[in-house]
Write a protein that holds these residues in place. Structure first.
Motif, short mmCIF file in Angstrom:
data_model
loop_
_atom_site.label_atom_id
_atom_site.label_comp_id
_atom_site.label_asym_id
_atom_site.label_seq_id
_atom_site.Cartn_x
_atom_site.Cartn_y
_atom_site.Cartn_z
N ASN A 1 -9.75 4.37 55.98
CA ASN A 1 -9.47 5.10 57.36
C ASN A 1 -9.60 3.93 59.19
O ASN A 1 -9.38 4.19 60.04
N GLN A 2 -10.27 3.12 57.93
CA GLN A 2 -10.47 1.88 59.27
C GLN A 2 -9.72 1.40 59.48
O GLN A 2 -9.04 0.97 60.64
N ALA B 1 -6.96 2.98 62.02
CA ALA B 1 -7.61 3.15 63.40
C ALA B 1 -7.74 1.96 64.02
O ALA B 1 -7.56 1.45 65.06
N ASN B 2 -7.93 0.39 62.92
CA ASN B 2 -7.36 -0.20 63.24
C ASN B 2 -6.26 -1.22 63.82
O ASN B 2 -5.25 -1.85 64.85
N ARG C 1 -3.68 1.64 64.79
CA ARG C 1 -3.38 2.91 65.49
C ARG C 1 -4.09 1.64 67.43
O ARG C 1 -3.41 2.21 68.04
N SER C 2 -5.14 1.05 67.55
CA SER C 2 -6.00 0.57 68.01
C SER C 2 -4.39 -0.73 68.02
O SER C 2 -4.45 -1.03 69.73
#
Length: 143
Positions: free
Chosen positions: A122-123, A126-127, A129-130
């Motif tokens: 998940n992290q 998220a990274n 995508r960021s």
């Protein structure tokens, strides 16, 4: 494809760890995360069943121990003798209890580990995508 859930989870995690550290393939990571989340849910159901079995075997052993002890005391045996004989009578139930406990604990450890990997995925997603947002839209406003 009737592989046990822990094996399927391990395969999924191995597949994740094969990804290069600098991968930008968010879609494949999302699909892998979805697969792992489903497998983790399936294992959590199994862990619940194993927990009930563990508790049932413990209850069966204790109940049989106390029944046997009470019967022996009622038949005139001393409390110490009744306790030692009752303990000897439940050895097979103790083995079943130990096996049920081991199966539960093993499945629970895998479940916890899968959760940790899922959090990492998940992290990671998220990274990525960021980073993609920063590349697409720039890093803030220019005055």
């Amino acid at each position: 494809m009737n592989e046990p859930l822990p094996d399927l989870i391990a395969d999924c995690i191995r597949e994740y760890y094969k990804f290069p550290n600098d991968t930008a393939d968010v879609d494949t990571l999302i699909n892998l995360r979805r697969k792992l989340a489903g497998l983790k849910f399936g294992l959590s159901v199994s862990v619940g069943v194993l927990y009930r079995q563990k508790n049932a075997t413990e209850h069966a052993r204790k109940a049989e121990f106390y029944r046997t002890r009470q019967r022996l005391i009622s038949d005139g045996a001393s409390a110490a003798k009744a306790e030692s004989e009752a303990q000897a009578d439940v050895v097979a139930l103790m083995d079943l209890e130990q096996q049920a406990d081991s199966e539960y604990r093993a499945a629970y450890l895998i479940l916890e580990s899968a959760g940790g990997v899922l959090d990492t995925m998940n992290q990671h997603i998220a990274n990525l995508r960021s980073e993609k947002r920063v590349e697409t839209f720039g890093q803030g406003s220019q005055s």
